[in-house]
Design a protein around this motif. Structure first.
Motif, PDB file in Angstrom:
ATOM      1  N   SER A  14       0.899  -1.215   0.042  1.00 44.16           N
ATOM      2  CA  SER A  14       0.116  -0.192   0.016  1.00 44.16           C
ATOM      3  C   SER A  14       0.849   1.310  -0.042  1.00 44.16           C
ATOM      4  O   SER A  14       2.002   1.209   0.393  1.00 44.16           O
TER       5      SER A  14
ATOM      6  N   GLY B 183      -4.149   1.261  -2.869  1.00 42.72           N
ATOM      7  CA  GLY B 183      -3.913   2.429  -3.164  1.00 42.72           C
ATOM      8  C   GLY B 183      -2.799   3.340  -3.000  1.00 42.72           C
ATOM      9  O   GLY B 183      -1.911   3.376  -2.243  1.00 42.72           O
TER      10      GLY B 183
ATOM     11  N   GLY C  64      -5.923   5.009  -4.912  1.00 43.20           N
ATOM     12  CA  GLY C  64      -5.931   6.241  -3.319  1.00 43.20           C
ATOM     13  C   GLY C  64      -6.441   7.461  -4.247  1.00 43.20           C
ATOM     14  O   GLY C  64      -6.392   7.739  -5.448  1.00 43.20           O
TER      15      GLY C  64
ATOM     16  N   HIS D 281      -9.057   1.895  -0.229  1.00 44.13           N
ATOM     17  CA  HIS D 281      -7.791   2.604   0.178  1.00 44.13           C
ATOM     18  C   HIS D 281      -7.993   3.250   1.466  1.00 44.13           C
ATOM     19  O   HIS D 281      -7.273   2.951   2.396  1.00 44.13           O
TER      20      HIS D 281
END
Length: 316
Positions: free
Chosen positions: A62, A101, A131, A210
């Motif tokens: 992430s 994201g 994101g 996200h």
């Protein structure tokens, strides 16, 4: 350093026959599926090498923020390369990667190009959700959708099935206001309800988005305004795992059969809720950066016991 156990006690642990160890990593979280239920396992160093793994595993990464070059981390692409090197060296190759994201920092084509090149070195498929930093191009997300949105609905939501598990990628960052909560919108929630309609209650569900679905810190927008509605649709299932990023720090919660897991960033840390005037890249001494991109071991003892969390860092 041991942290206090969670107040929310996990229900149904009596069904588990053995002690389960769950390892969180700033560079990612490796998940294994046993009996149709996802559990996280070690990713880095001795923890990963020592953990026996069989069957189906996948990796969560992430907040790569490719293009970020400020003092908090002048080389976000470099730390992503380090993370991917760890993935390539893993004794158990994941079946795929879920990225929750902020692939890029400014949605620039060169940033997406760099991310694609580095993630391509893993040799495994990547499932993406955007994101807010991936949707700030002039066309409001067209660059993201052109690359990663094929076959998706709306702003990029979709689902797929793999070995008996139903995976759902949700988008809660469209038209996100500064400091505002995430959102789904009526169209996406209607799609989610229809997507789940024919699934039996025993189907294991993995949701990834996200921004956290639950409210972690409303003052900073760390949560989703319509998250409660989505969770209502999911509560009938016996095993629900919800993965997200956005806040660049470890957070976990268990409510009944729902497990919430927030991954750290591969780029830079953010302050804990309420400990700074606002969220954003947190500057730490350069020799401490990787200690903020660390891992934690979560041990679940059979029976109705709280989770015990022990942090370990990449630096250590």
């Amino acid at each position: 350093m041991a942290k206090k156990g969670l107040d929310d006690q996990e229900k149904g642990l009596g069904r588990r026959e053995v002690l389960e160890c769950m390892v969180w990593a700033g560079t990612g979280v490796l998940w294994t599926v046993s009996g149709g239920v996802p559990h996280s396992i070690g990713l880095i160093g001795e923890a990963a090498a020592a953990e026996p793994t069989t069957g189906f595993t996948f990796l969560q990464m992430s907040d790569s923020h490719i293009g970020f070059d400020k003092k908090a981390n002048p080389d976000a692409l470099g730390t992503l390369r380090e993370a991917v090197a760890k993935v390539k060296a893993m004794p158990t190759k994941p079946s795929f990667i879920i990225h929750t994201g902020d692939i890029t920092h400014l949605s620039k084509p060169t940033e997406f190009d760099d991310a694609d090149k580095v993630f391509g070195e893993t040799g495994v498929q990547v499932h993406w959700v955007p994101g807010e930093h991936d949707l700030i191009d002039e066309d409001r997300g067209k660059a993201y959708l052109d690359r990663y949105g094929k076959g998706s609905k709306g702003a990029g939501w979709y689902s797929f099935d793999d070995r008996g598990i139903h995976f759902i990628g949700l988008v809660n960052v469209v038209d996100l206001k500064a400091g505002g909560l995430g959102n789904f919108g009526a169209e996406q929630l209607a799609w989610l309800e229809a997507d789940l309609k024919d699934k039996s209650n025993s189907t294991p569900i993995v949701v990834f988005a996200h921004i956290p679905l639950q409210i972690i810190y409303k003052e900073w927008g760390w949560g989703t305004d319509e998250g409660t509605r989505a969770l209502e649709l999911l509560k009938r299932f016996g095993s629900v795992t919800i993965l997200n990023g956005h806040i660049h720090q470890l957070a976990q919660k268990v409510e009944g059969n729902m497990s919430f897991h927030t991954a750290l960033s591969t780029a830079f840390p953010q302050p804990a809720p309420g400990t700074a005037p606002s969220p954003g890249p947190m500057l730490v001494p350069a020799d401490q950066l990787r200690s903020k991109l660390g891992l934690a071991t979560v041990t679940v003892v059979q029976g109705n016991k709280p989770l015990a969390i022990v942090d370990k860092t990449l630096a250590g």
